[in-house]
Design an enzyme around this catalytic site. Structure first.
Site, PDB file in Angstrom:
ATOM      1  N   HIS A 204       0.821  -1.117   0.055  1.00 16.62           N
ATOM      2  CA  HIS A 204       0.031   0.096   0.200  1.00 16.62           C
ATOM      3  C   HIS A 204       0.770   1.134   0.019  1.00 16.62           C
ATOM      4  CE1 HIS A 204       0.906  -0.359   4.354  1.00 16.62           C
ATOM      5  NE2 HIS A 204       0.339   0.885   4.376  1.00 16.62           N
TER       6      HIS A 204
HETATM    7  N1  UDP Z   1      -3.846  -5.691   8.825  1.00 17.22           N
HETATM    8  C1  UDP Z   1      -4.930  -6.155   8.949  1.00 17.22           C
HETATM    9  N2  UDP Z   1      -5.694  -6.679   7.956  1.00 17.22           N
HETATM   10  C2  UDP Z   1      -5.211  -6.232   6.527  1.00 17.22           C
HETATM   11  C3  UDP Z   1      -3.685  -5.857   6.652  1.00 17.22           C
HETATM   12  C4  UDP Z   1      -3.208  -5.636   7.587  1.00 17.22           C
HETATM   13  O1  UDP Z   1      -5.582  -6.245  10.239  1.00 17.22           O
HETATM   14  O2  UDP Z   1      -5.860  -6.830   5.759  1.00 17.22           O
HETATM   15  C5  UDP Z   1      -2.976  -5.223   9.991  1.00 17.22           C
HETATM   16  C6  UDP Z   1      -1.742  -5.906  10.380  1.00 17.22           C
HETATM   17  O3  UDP Z   1      -1.637  -7.253  10.928  1.00 17.22           O
HETATM   18  C7  UDP Z   1      -0.909  -4.761  11.286  1.00 17.22           C
HETATM   19  C8  UDP Z   1      -1.481  -3.626  10.593  1.00 17.22           C
HETATM   20  O4  UDP Z   1      -2.532  -4.037   9.962  1.00 17.22           O
HETATM   21  O5  UDP Z   1      -1.149  -5.284  12.420  1.00 17.22           O
HETATM   22  C9  UDP Z   1      -0.404  -2.996   9.587  1.00 17.22           C
HETATM   23  O6  UDP Z   1      -1.065  -1.765   9.113  1.00 17.22           O
HETATM   24  P1  UDP Z   1      -0.497  -1.228   7.458  1.00 17.22           P
HETATM   25  O7  UDP Z   1      -0.158  -2.238   6.941  1.00 17.22           O
HETATM   26  O8  UDP Z   1      -1.884  -0.643   7.066  1.00 17.22           O
HETATM   27  O9  UDP Z   1       0.311  -0.187   8.015  1.00 17.22           O
HETATM   28  P2  UDP Z   1       1.758   0.121   8.410  1.00 17.22           P
HETATM   29  O10 UDP Z   1       2.123  -0.680   9.576  1.00 17.22           O
HETATM   30  O11 UDP Z   1       2.523   0.010   7.081  1.00 17.22           O
HETATM   31  O12 UDP Z   1       1.893   1.589   8.790  1.00 17.22           O
END
Ligand code: UDP
Length: 352
Positions: A204
């Site tokens: 993403h």
């Molecule tokens: N996550 C979730 N469902 C999904 C994809 C990710 O619950 O379909 C959770 C994942 O397990 C983690 C968090 O969302 O705990 C990560 O979020 P994301 O990848 O959106 O953001 P980032 O960590 O890159 O800021």
């Protein structure tokens, strides 16, 4: 003590669920503001249903704008609420526009700021998240760092005061919810998945999604893998795939596109997969905690310790299948993210 917590994005709901619980246990009065940055029910509501997170008292409904407009409108609304409520602390998480908006308003109103997940650096200022983290850390009075490396990064920027190494609240969340996930999630049955017989992918970050050639080569690299790729697609990525006319890749036999899943389903998918391919920050850590090899489609990561111990590799789409095929599991998986008590430590520091 009154704390105003500002949230807006999926990973923040997950992190806040364990901290809010610890706040309640300690008698801290918390008011939650949901900025609306993530508004889709699969990116927001589902987390409030599944996790121990109270319904936000205020919902700002601000989303789908450019960075400046989004942050500015959030600031305006947050300022009104903070002037009315006069909390003792403002609490923000991570590195989103909601984090930045909350931090700037707290600083302007001279309300002490608490930053959870402080000190993370990718050293790439092209990432909107990097700008948000740096500014927030320089405005915060209490900085809760998840790792030794995060503490060192703060020290290099001259930030010594108010820094506490507490471990990672995502470790707390994973430990807290994994049993519930195993007991309640039927995601493997629903998609007829067997242990160790699929890859899990998420994408993403703008650096991977906003340019057609890059996004195409990532999707193509998934089709070259030797097992099905379960691909819970972020709404941003989904709309860009459609806009860039790349949907044909989602019908390839090897790719199983699914809507974003709940945190409980995600924990089960992560724990049972062969390996993880991602550009997410949180998922790199979860891969590590579940001892799953992780291939990160980025040039750098703020979770560098997972790379140093050999469980995470930074790869380009062209090298993905080769990297996956040649991966050797390291013999050790040292504890990098604490003992699952970061939220309790944060609460103790705050009360003292
Ligand atoms: N996550 C979730 N469902 C999904 C994809 C990710 O619950 O379909 C959770 C994942 O397990 C983690 C968090 O969302 O705990 C990560 O979020 P994301 O990848 O959106 O953001 P980032 O960590 O890159 O800021």
């Amino acid at each position: 003590m009154k704390v105003f917590t500002i949230l807006g994005a999926r990973p923040q709901f997950i992190k806040a669920s364990v901290v809010s619980f610890a706040f309640r246990d300690a008698g801290i009065k918390e008011t939650i503001i949901h900025t609306g940055q993530h508004f889709d029910s699969l990116m927001s509501d589902v987390f409030f249903q599944d996790l121990d997170l109270p319904t936000p008292q205020h919902h700002l409904n601000i989303h789908s704008l450019n960075h400046g407009a989004m942050t500015g409108r959030m600031m305006e609304k947050i300022e009104e609420l903070l002037i009315n409520d006069k909390p003792d602390w403002v609490c923000v998480y991570g590195d989103t526009n909601s984090t930045l908006a909350g931090a700037l308003v707290a600083a302007k109103l001279n309300i002490p700021l608490l930053h959870i997940e402080a000190g993370l650096r990718s050293f790439n200022r092209q990432m909107p998240e990097e700008v948000n983290r740096v500014v927030t850390d320089h405005l915060a009075q209490l900085l809760f760092a998840p790792t030794d490396l995060a503490v060192k990064c703060l020290e290099k920027e001259g930030i010594f005061q108010g820094v506490h190494l507490v471990g990672d609240v995502m470790m707390d969340a994973l430990m807290h919810y994994r049993t519930k996930a195993n007991e309640t999630s039927d995601i493997l049955e629903r998609h007829k998945l067997n242990n160790n017989e699929y890859y899990l992918a998420t994408i993403h970050r703008p650096s991977n999604t906003d340019e057609r050639q890059r996004l195409r080569s990532i999707l193509e690299s998934f089709t070259q893998l030797d097992l099905p790729v379960i691909f819970p697609i972020h709404p941003r990525t989904q709309s860009l795939i459609e806009k860039m006319e790349l949907s044909k890749y989602l019908t390839a036999n090897s790719i199983v596109p699914i809507p974003p899943v709940s945190y409980l389903d995600m924990l089960v998918l992560e724990s049972a997969c062969r390996c993880i391919i991602t550009d997410s920050g949180g998922i790199q850590k979860e891969a590590y905690i579940f001892e799953r090899p992780c291939f990160t489609l980025r040039n750098e990561t703020e979770w560098k310790e997972t790379v140093d111990v050999g469980w995470n590799q930074l790869v380009q789409p062209e090298n993905l299948s080769e990297a996956v095929a040649n991966f050797t599991r390291p013999s050790e998986c040292p504890k990098l993210y604490g003992n699952g008590d970061a939220a309790i430590k944060i609460t103790e520091v705050l009360l003292n």
